[in-house]
Write a protein that holds these residues in place. Structure first.
Motif, PDB file in Angstrom:
ATOM      1  N   ASP A  16      42.050  42.700  29.232  1.00 12.96           N
ATOM      2  CA  ASP A  16      42.647  41.976  30.353  1.00 12.96           C
ATOM      3  C   ASP A  16      41.555  41.125  30.993  1.00 12.96           C
ATOM      4  O   ASP A  16      40.641  41.657  31.629  1.00 12.96           O
ATOM      5  N   PRO A  17      41.603  39.795  30.830  1.00  8.72           N
ATOM      6  CA  PRO A  17      40.535  38.958  31.364  1.00  8.72           C
ATOM      7  C   PRO A  17      40.401  39.023  32.880  1.00  8.72           C
ATOM      8  O   PRO A  17      39.336  38.706  33.424  1.00  8.72           O
ATOM      9  N   LYS A  18      41.461  39.473  33.584  1.00 10.72           N
ATOM     10  CA  LYS A  18      41.410  39.553  35.049  1.00 10.72           C
ATOM     11  C   LYS A  18      40.881  40.891  35.538  1.00 10.72           C
ATOM     12  O   LYS A  18      40.719  41.087  36.734  1.00 10.72           O
ATOM     13  N   ALA A  19      40.627  41.820  34.624  1.00  7.16           N
ATOM     14  CA  ALA A  19      40.180  43.158  35.020  1.00  7.16           C
ATOM     15  C   ALA A  19      38.793  43.465  34.464  1.00  7.16           C
ATOM     16  O   ALA A  19      38.472  44.612  34.190  1.00  7.16           O
ATOM     17  N   LYS A  28      36.046  33.395  28.590  1.00  8.71           N
ATOM     18  CA  LYS A  28      36.412  34.307  29.665  1.00  8.71           C
ATOM     19  C   LYS A  28      35.775  35.693  29.521  1.00  8.71           C
ATOM     20  O   LYS A  28      35.853  36.509  30.439  1.00  8.71           O
ATOM     21  N   GLU A  29      35.198  35.955  28.364  1.00  8.03           N
ATOM     22  CA  GLU A  29      34.625  37.276  28.109  1.00  8.03           C
ATOM     23  C   GLU A  29      33.369  37.513  28.925  1.00  8.03           C
ATOM     24  O   GLU A  29      32.547  36.617  29.114  1.00  8.03           O
ATOM     25  N   ARG A  30      33.204  38.735  29.419  1.00  4.61           N
ATOM     26  CA  ARG A  30      31.914  39.174  29.934  1.00  4.61           C
ATOM     27  C   ARG A  30      31.017  39.512  28.748  1.00  4.61           C
ATOM     28  O   ARG A  30      31.483  39.652  27.618  1.00  4.61           O
ATOM     29  N   ARG A  54      37.460  47.288  27.252  1.00  6.95           N
ATOM     30  CA  ARG A  54      38.754  47.471  26.602  1.00  6.95           C
ATOM     31  C   ARG A  54      39.332  48.812  27.027  1.00  6.95           C
ATOM     32  O   ARG A  54      38.618  49.810  27.102  1.00  6.95           O
ATOM     33  N   ASP A  55      40.644  48.862  27.295  1.00  9.27           N
ATOM     34  CA  ASP A  55      41.254  50.090  27.776  1.00  9.27           C
ATOM     35  C   ASP A  55      41.503  51.054  26.613  1.00  9.27           C
ATOM     36  O   ASP A  55      41.124  50.802  25.468  1.00  9.27           O
TER      37      ASP A  55
END
Length: 302
Positions: A159-162, A145-147, A152-153
């Motif tokens: 967050d995989p959806k953000a 799922k990683e780009r 990272r915040d």
């Protein structure tokens, strides 16, 4: 008369990874390359050489040391960094335990997941805005799922959806103070690609990646190495078998596989026919949902 130069799939993967490393150097103020001495990070060192030599690397090497690593790997880590003449920063989970930012239920518990805290502390200490790592999408579902540039915040959370779109290999590297990126230049490589590259480039690796005799016990379908951290249970029979490690991590959660592969060519032959991912075959901490990779990655795990 024109001559067509045919490029192999390794050439294309290498070019993509070098482009990503140069993008990090161009766009990020304080990057670091995660180097554990493992095979994927060894490949990243060779790619960095090709991207930036004859100059030095535009980032230091960083290792988060659990204190439960295999001696052969740590010795290789130090020797390789010295050979390259690059700066190696080591931050230890043991120090996080001493500070109280990591609390274990038992002193011999796996420290693999605890690396997240020490990594975030190192990022804050040095102000790193990007950490380059050797994770690949074929290793595990959460990593798929990683780009390539994974955001990272300010709390180090994933967050995989953000995540940001990466259409046509255009990367958004903008981060606010406190935020950072995890960058995965070999995300599109497979385990087989890595080993083919190791063979092509004649890269040295820690000896435990190749077949060697070792005492093990059979536990939940895995070959668990017999060590002071992972002693045999009363009901278990200790066997001495020829084994090798497909992936190398904390001793308390990393298992070898039965193998007679004594060189890279033999490992490639084995890897080409295996139907089990390297983590699925060798990592005790990936066997339960409680220790799922996605949960740990959301908390800051690399």
């Amino acid at each position: 008369m024109s001559v067509t130069c045919r490029r192999s799939h390794l050439d294309w993967l290498e070019s993509e990874a070098i482009f990503i490393l140069r993008e990090v150097a161009a766009e990020c103020a304080r990057p670091a390359l995660l180097f554990s001495g493992g095979k994927d990070s060894v490949v990243l060192l060779r790619l960095s050489e090709k991207a930036f030599r004859p100059g030095g690397f535009p980032y230091p090497l960083l290792h988060i040391d659990t204190g439960h690593n295999f001696d052969e790997v740590i010795a290789f880590r130090d020797a390789r960094a010295a050979e390259l003449g690059e700066r190696l920063i080591v931050r230890r989970v043991e120090d996080s335990i001493r500070r109280g930012s990591v609390v274990l239920r038992h002193e011999n518990d796996s420290r693999n997941a605890a690396q997240s805290v020490t990594l975030l502390e190192a990022i804050e200490e040095f102000g790193f805005d990007a950490c380059i790592g050797g994770a690949r999408r074929d290793e595990e579902k959460a990593r798929a799922k990683e780009r390539i540039f994974s955001f990272r915040d300010a709390f180090g959370q994933w967050d995989p959806k953000a995540q940001r779109p990466e259409l046509w290999d255009i990367y958004n590297t903008r981060v606010h103070p406190g935020e950072n990126m995890r960058v995965f230049p070999i995300s599109n490589w497979t385990e087989l690609d890595v080993w083919q590259y190791i063979l092509r480039e004649q890269l040295a690796l820690p000896s435990i990646y190749y077949s060697h005799p070792r005492e093990v016990v059979r536990r939940r379908g895995l070959l668990v190495p017999v060590t002071p951290l992972t002693p045999p249970r009363r009901s278990e029979t200790v066997e001495r078998l020829p084994v090798r490690f497909r992936t190398v991590g904390d001793i308390s959660c990393t298992c070898p596989v039965a193998s007679g592969a004594a060189d890279a060519a033999a490992v490639i032959a084995e890897t080409a026919v295996t139907e089990i991912t390297e983590r699925g075959a060798t990592r005790m901490d990936d066997q339960t949902s409680e220790a799922s990779m996605e949960r740990r990655k959301r908390e800051g795990y690399f």
